[in-house]
Motif scaffolding. Sequence first.
Motif, PDB file in Angstrom:
ATOM      1  N   ARG A  84       0.696  -1.171  -0.188  1.00 23.18           N
ATOM      2  CA  ARG A  84       0.022   0.013   0.041  1.00 23.18           C
ATOM      3  C   ARG A  84       0.998   1.380   0.018  1.00 23.18           C
ATOM      4  N   ARG A  88       2.225   1.880  -3.476  1.00 21.78           N
ATOM      5  CA  ARG A  88       1.553   2.535  -4.546  1.00 21.78           C
ATOM      6  C   ARG A  88       1.179   3.968  -4.389  1.00 21.78           C
ATOM      7  N   ASN A  96      -5.150   2.618   0.576  1.00 23.39           N
ATOM      8  CA  ASN A  96      -5.094   3.177  -0.962  1.00 23.39           C
ATOM      9  C   ASN A  96      -6.414   3.644  -1.578  1.00 23.39           C
ATOM     10  N   ILE A 120      -6.147   7.385  -2.297  1.00 21.23           N
ATOM     11  CA  ILE A 120      -5.107   8.000  -3.313  1.00 21.23           C
ATOM     12  C   ILE A 120      -5.746   8.934  -4.068  1.00 21.23           C
TER      13      ILE A 120
END
Length: 382
Positions: free
Chosen positions: A278, A281, A344, A347
């Motif tokens: 995570r 990313r 995530n 994001i």
Amino acid sequence: MTRIDRYIFRQLSIALLAVTVGLAALVWLTQSLRFIELVLDRGLSLVVFVKLTSLMLPSFFAVILPITSFIVVLFLYVRLASDRELVVMRAAGLSQWVLARPAALLATIATGICVVLNIWLVPISHTAFREWQFEIRNQLVGVLLQEGVFSQVGNDLTVYARYRDPDGTLRGILVHDQREDGAPITILAEQGRITTTPSGPRVTLLNGVRQQVEQAPANAAPGTPPLRLNLLSFTENSVDLARATRGEESRSRDSRERSIAELLNPDPAEGLRDREIRRYRAEAHQRMSGPLTTFSFALVALAVALTGEFRRHGGGLRIAVGIGIVVGLLAFGLTGGNLAARDNTWIPLIWVQALLPGVVAAWWIGGAPGWPRHAPPMPAAP
């Protein structure tokens, strides 16, 4: 570009170069102090120290370029407004977007530089920095032994040589090895010589004594001391100065060393935990959105400097407003990045922080179309 565009762009570019280089040098100076021990304790030359710490500069430029772009655009346009230059340009018929064109061009160039830094140069330089630092801390110390100095190889091996002959021979050697748990070894030798092997540096010792403290075996007779000292005299012995534990020799790669593809799709063979995946990313999205922040911050500076009422006594209020907006955006970006690293699903906040300020600033520079405005009252009929 018109003459006015060149005039503004030249001032912007010179100021951006000076401020960015100066701020990067200041950050480099403060951060490099953490590695001064490599010069004092490890016997490295000043040239090696400068080369090592200079590998951190691309990371510094990638972080500070959006901030310096905002600072330069804001202060220069506020100065132009304070000197009445913008008033003259507007009187000549130049629109807001024409006035903003030099700053937009500079922001585009700065954004392209950030793309090169984030996508290509930062991973390469950071990889070289960590590899060199790892080599110095764990292996090269054996080669860089200084006479009369207790040299630490990691945290569990200490080497001392009373003096070194011109041909490289060490005299009066002491080696204290704690790499084996519960059984420290101390070696005293008359002389020795450093040799480099594929597994790392080794020292060959001549005419010495090896002392090792061992624990008594579990089936020892009653009354046997729990520890015993073994002495061994030798004519020749060899000690590996590299780290003995293979797990310590293998260096793990952090997120800044990896490419965007590696961050988005880590190799399953590495056995990374979900928390690390995570975080990788989120790091990939921050690295991709970072260059867009440069352009957005420049547009925010333009929106603050080019709009609003003219004031005779300078633009201190505009500067304060602009700095406050960017500080808030930076805080929002840090918060969004931390949330995205943990989960995530957050994001999109990274991209909101990179894109939304620029969109709003462009809309505001264009006159805020669609914003409700109150029409001035009509004069009463006679």
